[in-house]
Design a protein around this motif. Structure first.
Motif, PDB file in Angstrom:
ATOM      1  N   VAL A 100       0.888  -1.340   0.074  1.00  6.27           N
ATOM      2  CA  VAL A 100       0.026   0.068   0.103  1.00  6.27           C
ATOM      3  C   VAL A 100       1.009   1.327   0.047  1.00  6.27           C
ATOM      4  N   GLY A 101       2.026   1.055   0.458  1.00  6.93           N
ATOM      5  CA  GLY A 101       3.207   2.375   0.283  1.00  6.93           C
ATOM      6  C   GLY A 101       4.552   1.926   0.515  1.00  6.93           C
ATOM      7  N   TRP A 102       5.290   2.813   0.441  1.00  4.57           N
ATOM      8  CA  TRP A 102       6.995   2.737   0.462  1.00  4.57           C
ATOM      9  C   TRP A 102       7.410   3.883   1.429  1.00  4.57           C
ATOM     10  N   GLN A 110      26.638   3.991   2.813  1.00  6.46           N
ATOM     11  CA  GLN A 110      26.818   3.577   1.404  1.00  6.46           C
ATOM     12  C   GLN A 110      25.556   2.547   0.941  1.00  6.46           C
ATOM     13  N   ARG A 111      24.610   2.385   1.813  1.00  3.57           N
ATOM     14  CA  ARG A 111      23.489   1.430   1.728  1.00  3.57           C
ATOM     15  C   ARG A 111      22.244   2.238   1.992  1.00  3.57           C
ATOM     16  N   SER A 112      21.418   2.239   1.189  1.00  5.43           N
ATOM     17  CA  SER A 112      19.982   2.714   1.419  1.00  5.43           C
ATOM     18  C   SER A 112      19.086   1.510   1.733  1.00  5.43           C
ATOM     19  N   VAL A 113      17.858   1.827   2.355  1.00  7.34           N
ATOM     20  CA  VAL A 113      16.721   0.962   2.769  1.00  7.34           C
ATOM     21  C   VAL A 113      15.610   1.494   2.179  1.00  7.34           C
ATOM     22  N   VAL A 114      14.775   0.849   1.654  1.00 10.79           N
ATOM     23  CA  VAL A 114      13.171   1.218   1.165  1.00 10.79           C
ATOM     24  C   VAL A 114      12.306   0.116   1.815  1.00 10.79           C
ATOM     25  N   TRP A 115      11.171   0.478   2.305  1.00  6.41           N
ATOM     26  CA  TRP A 115      10.381  -0.452   3.259  1.00  6.41           C
ATOM     27  C   TRP A 115       9.160  -0.547   2.200  1.00  6.41           C
ATOM     28  N   ALA A 116       8.562  -1.716   1.881  1.00  6.92           N
ATOM     29  CA  ALA A 116       7.592  -2.137   1.159  1.00  6.92           C
ATOM     30  C   ALA A 116       6.656  -2.377   2.420  1.00  6.92           C
ATOM     31  N   ALA A 144       5.411 -11.247   6.882  1.00  6.23           N
ATOM     32  CA  ALA A 144       5.540  -9.875   7.475  1.00  6.23           C
ATOM     33  C   ALA A 144       4.653  -9.009   6.584  1.00  6.23           C
ATOM     34  N   ASN A 145       4.253  -8.284   6.975  1.00  7.17           N
ATOM     35  CA  ASN A 145       3.591  -6.918   6.516  1.00  7.17           C
ATOM     36  C   ASN A 145       4.469  -5.602   5.797  1.00  7.17           C
ATOM     37  N   GLU A 146       5.758  -5.814   6.341  1.00 10.78           N
ATOM     38  CA  GLU A 146       6.647  -5.059   5.644  1.00 10.78           C
ATOM     39  C   GLU A 146       7.803  -5.939   5.162  1.00 10.78           C
ATOM     40  N   PHE A 147       8.564  -5.298   4.300  1.00 17.69           N
ATOM     41  CA  PHE A 147       9.867  -5.889   3.763  1.00 17.69           C
ATOM     42  C   PHE A 147      10.707  -5.019   3.408  1.00 17.69           C
ATOM     43  N   ASP A 148      11.873  -5.121   3.775  1.00 20.41           N
ATOM     44  CA  ASP A 148      13.256  -4.061   3.674  1.00 20.41           C
ATOM     45  C   ASP A 148      13.765  -4.334   2.181  1.00 20.41           C
ATOM     46  N   ILE A 149      14.012  -3.559   1.507  1.00 19.33           N
ATOM     47  CA  ILE A 149      14.985  -3.704   0.467  1.00 19.33           C
ATOM     48  C   ILE A 149      15.852  -2.719   0.330  1.00 19.33           C
ATOM     49  N   HIS A 172      -0.480  -3.692  -9.820  1.00 14.69           N
ATOM     50  CA  HIS A 172      -1.195  -2.676  -9.118  1.00 14.69           C
ATOM     51  C   HIS A 172      -0.996  -2.484  -7.534  1.00 14.69           C
ATOM     52  N   GLN A 173      -0.865  -1.193  -7.055  1.00 13.49           N
ATOM     53  CA  GLN A 173      -0.928  -1.246  -5.662  1.00 13.49           C
ATOM     54  C   GLN A 173      -1.946  -1.423  -4.928  1.00 13.49           C
TER      55      GLN A 173
END
Length: 180
Positions: A100-102, A110-116, A144-149, A172-173
Protein backbone atom coordinates in the motif's frame (compact mmCIF):
# COMPACT_ATOMS: atom_id res chain seq x y z
CA UNK A 1 22.01 13.53 -41.02
CA UNK A 2 23.94 10.31 -40.52
CA UNK A 3 24.60 11.19 -36.85
CA UNK A 4 20.88 11.84 -36.33
CA UNK A 5 19.99 8.45 -37.79
CA UNK A 6 22.42 6.63 -35.49
CA UNK A 7 21.17 8.64 -32.49
CA UNK A 8 17.58 7.69 -33.33
CA UNK A 9 18.54 4.05 -33.86
CA UNK A 10 20.43 3.95 -30.54
CA UNK A 11 17.51 5.62 -28.76
CA UNK A 12 15.06 3.10 -30.29
CA UNK A 13 17.30 0.20 -29.22
CA UNK A 14 17.56 1.51 -25.65
CA UNK A 15 13.81 2.06 -25.38
CA UNK A 16 12.92 -1.39 -26.76
CA UNK A 17 15.61 -3.08 -24.63
CA UNK A 18 14.29 -1.39 -21.48
CA UNK A 19 10.75 -2.57 -22.26
CA UNK A 20 11.91 -6.13 -22.80
CA UNK A 21 12.43 -6.77 -19.09
CA UNK A 22 10.27 -9.56 -17.79
CA UNK A 23 8.30 -9.42 -14.55
CA UNK A 24 10.77 -11.88 -12.98
CA UNK A 25 13.83 -9.82 -13.99
CA UNK A 26 12.32 -6.57 -12.75
CA UNK A 27 11.10 -8.09 -9.48
CA UNK A 28 14.45 -9.81 -8.78
CA UNK A 29 16.30 -6.55 -9.48
CA UNK A 30 14.04 -4.74 -6.97
CA UNK A 31 14.14 -7.41 -4.24
CA UNK A 32 17.94 -7.63 -4.49
CA UNK A 33 18.24 -3.84 -4.14
CA UNK A 34 19.80 -3.43 -7.57
CA UNK A 35 22.91 -5.30 -6.42
CA UNK A 36 22.59 -7.80 -9.30
CA UNK A 37 22.39 -6.01 -12.63
CA UNK A 38 20.22 -7.37 -15.44
CA UNK A 39 23.33 -8.24 -17.43
CA UNK A 40 24.27 -10.78 -14.70
CA UNK A 41 20.84 -12.42 -14.67
CA UNK A 42 20.19 -15.50 -16.79
CA UNK A 43 16.78 -15.80 -18.44
CA UNK A 44 15.88 -19.51 -18.45
CA UNK A 45 13.76 -21.33 -21.06
CA UNK A 46 10.87 -21.78 -18.60
CA UNK A 47 10.65 -17.99 -18.04
CA UNK A 48 12.41 -18.06 -14.67
CA UNK A 49 15.46 -15.92 -13.97
CA UNK A 50 18.65 -17.10 -12.27
CA UNK A 51 20.74 -14.64 -10.27
CA UNK A 52 24.37 -15.36 -9.33
CA UNK A 53 25.86 -15.54 -5.86
CA UNK A 54 27.10 -12.09 -4.79
CA UNK A 55 28.33 -10.16 -1.76
CA UNK A 56 26.07 -7.42 -0.41
CA UNK A 57 27.91 -5.38 2.21
CA UNK A 58 29.36 -8.04 4.49
CA UNK A 59 26.74 -10.66 3.60
CA UNK A 60 27.07 -13.40 1.01
CA UNK A 61 23.83 -13.86 -0.91
CA UNK A 62 23.40 -17.24 -2.63
CA UNK A 63 22.39 -17.77 -6.23
CA UNK A 64 18.64 -18.00 -6.62
CA UNK A 65 16.02 -18.81 -9.23
CA UNK A 66 13.16 -16.29 -9.51
CA UNK A 67 9.73 -17.28 -10.80
CA UNK A 68 6.27 -15.77 -10.79
CA UNK A 69 3.63 -17.57 -8.76
CA UNK A 70 0.26 -17.57 -10.49
CA UNK A 71 -2.93 -17.41 -8.52
CA UNK A 72 -5.74 -15.15 -7.42
CA UNK A 73 -3.37 -12.67 -5.81
CA UNK A 74 -1.24 -12.15 -8.92
CA UNK A 75 2.03 -10.27 -8.97
CA UNK A 76 3.89 -12.64 -6.62
CA UNK A 77 7.56 -13.32 -7.25
CA UNK A 78 9.46 -16.18 -5.61
CA UNK A 79 13.17 -16.52 -5.04
CA UNK A 80 14.34 -20.07 -4.38
CA UNK A 81 17.81 -21.23 -3.42
CA UNK A 82 20.03 -22.52 -0.64
CA UNK A 83 19.85 -21.08 2.86
CA UNK A 84 23.50 -20.47 3.72
CA UNK A 85 22.82 -20.59 7.47
CA UNK A 86 21.21 -24.04 7.45
CA UNK A 87 21.36 -27.16 5.32
CA UNK A 88 18.01 -26.34 3.75
CA UNK A 89 16.46 -24.60 0.77
CA UNK A 90 14.53 -21.37 1.22
CA UNK A 91 11.62 -19.95 -0.72
CA UNK A 92 11.06 -16.20 -0.44
CA UNK A 93 7.89 -14.69 -1.86
CA UNK A 94 7.12 -11.00 -2.31
CA UNK A 95 3.47 -10.04 -2.85
CA UNK A 96 3.68 -6.79 -4.81
CA UNK A 97 -0.13 -6.37 -5.06
CA UNK A 98 -0.33 -6.22 -1.24
CA UNK A 99 1.91 -3.14 -1.03
CA UNK A 100 0.00 0.00 0.00
CA UNK A 101 2.99 2.31 0.35
CA UNK A 102 6.73 2.79 0.56
CA UNK A 103 8.95 4.27 3.27
CA UNK A 104 12.58 5.12 2.76
CA UNK A 105 15.54 5.88 4.98
CA UNK A 106 19.31 5.82 4.94
CA UNK A 107 20.86 2.86 6.68
CA UNK A 108 24.44 4.12 6.39
CA UNK A 109 26.67 6.16 4.09
CA UNK A 110 26.87 3.44 1.42
CA UNK A 111 23.55 1.56 1.59
CA UNK A 112 19.94 2.72 1.58
CA UNK A 113 16.78 0.97 2.64
CA UNK A 114 13.30 1.18 1.12
CA UNK A 115 10.43 -0.45 3.02
CA UNK A 116 7.47 -1.98 1.18
CA UNK A 117 4.49 -1.77 3.53
CA UNK A 118 1.12 -3.52 3.34
CA UNK A 119 -1.91 -4.28 5.45
CA UNK A 120 -1.73 -7.87 4.20
CA UNK A 121 1.56 -9.81 4.09
CA UNK A 122 4.01 -8.52 1.51
CA UNK A 123 6.80 -10.98 2.31
CA UNK A 124 6.72 -14.70 3.23
CA UNK A 125 9.45 -17.32 3.62
CA UNK A 126 9.47 -21.08 3.91
CA UNK A 127 12.40 -23.36 4.74
CA UNK A 128 12.36 -26.69 2.92
CA UNK A 129 14.54 -29.79 3.20
CA UNK A 130 17.64 -29.78 1.02
CA UNK A 131 16.87 -31.15 -2.44
CA UNK A 132 13.23 -30.02 -2.34
CA UNK A 133 11.50 -28.39 -5.27
CA UNK A 134 10.34 -24.80 -5.14
CA UNK A 135 6.73 -24.33 -4.00
CA UNK A 136 4.34 -23.91 -6.93
CA UNK A 137 1.74 -21.99 -4.94
CA UNK A 138 1.57 -19.02 -2.61
CA UNK A 139 3.02 -19.81 0.81
CA UNK A 140 1.48 -18.45 4.02
CA UNK A 141 4.26 -19.10 6.53
CA UNK A 142 6.64 -16.69 8.23
CA UNK A 143 4.94 -13.66 6.70
CA UNK A 144 5.41 -9.96 7.43
CA UNK A 145 3.55 -6.82 6.42
CA UNK A 146 6.83 -5.00 5.77
CA UNK A 147 9.79 -5.91 3.63
CA UNK A 148 13.05 -4.02 3.45
CA UNK A 149 14.86 -3.61 0.17
CA UNK A 150 18.47 -2.67 0.88
CA UNK A 151 20.88 -1.64 -1.83
CA UNK A 152 23.93 0.40 -2.62
CA UNK A 153 23.10 4.13 -2.65
CA UNK A 154 24.33 4.28 -6.25
CA UNK A 155 21.68 1.71 -7.29
CA UNK A 156 18.65 3.06 -5.47
CA UNK A 157 17.61 5.52 -8.19
CA UNK A 158 17.45 2.60 -10.64
CA UNK A 159 15.55 0.52 -8.06
CA UNK A 160 12.99 3.34 -7.81
CA UNK A 161 12.62 3.39 -11.59
CA UNK A 162 12.25 -0.40 -11.61
CA UNK A 163 9.49 -0.13 -8.99
CA UNK A 164 7.69 2.44 -11.17
CA UNK A 165 8.10 0.14 -14.20
CA UNK A 166 6.82 -2.92 -12.28
CA UNK A 167 3.67 -1.12 -11.17
CA UNK A 168 3.05 0.49 -14.56
CA UNK A 169 3.39 -2.77 -16.51
CA UNK A 170 2.68 -5.79 -14.28
CA UNK A 171 1.17 -4.96 -10.88
CA UNK A 172 -1.16 -2.60 -9.08
CA UNK A 173 -0.69 -1.11 -5.67
CA UNK A 174 -3.15 -2.26 -2.99
CA UNK A 175 -5.83 0.08 -1.70
CA UNK A 176 -5.80 0.82 1.99
CA UNK A 177 -8.48 -0.99 4.02
CA UNK A 178 -8.19 1.36 7.01
CA UNK A 179 -7.42 5.05 7.33
CA UNK A 180 -4.89 4.54 10.13
Amino acid sequence: MRTSFFSLAACYFLVTAAQAQTFEQTAAFIVLGGDVDLSRMKLNLDGSVSTPQYTSGLNLTPSQTWTSISGEEGCVVQGFGPNLQTNQQIAVQVHFNHIVGWKSGESDAQRSVVWAVGEDPVFCTQNLPNGSSAPAAVIHTNCANEFDIAGNNLNMDRVGKAIDYLFSKYCHQAARKNAF
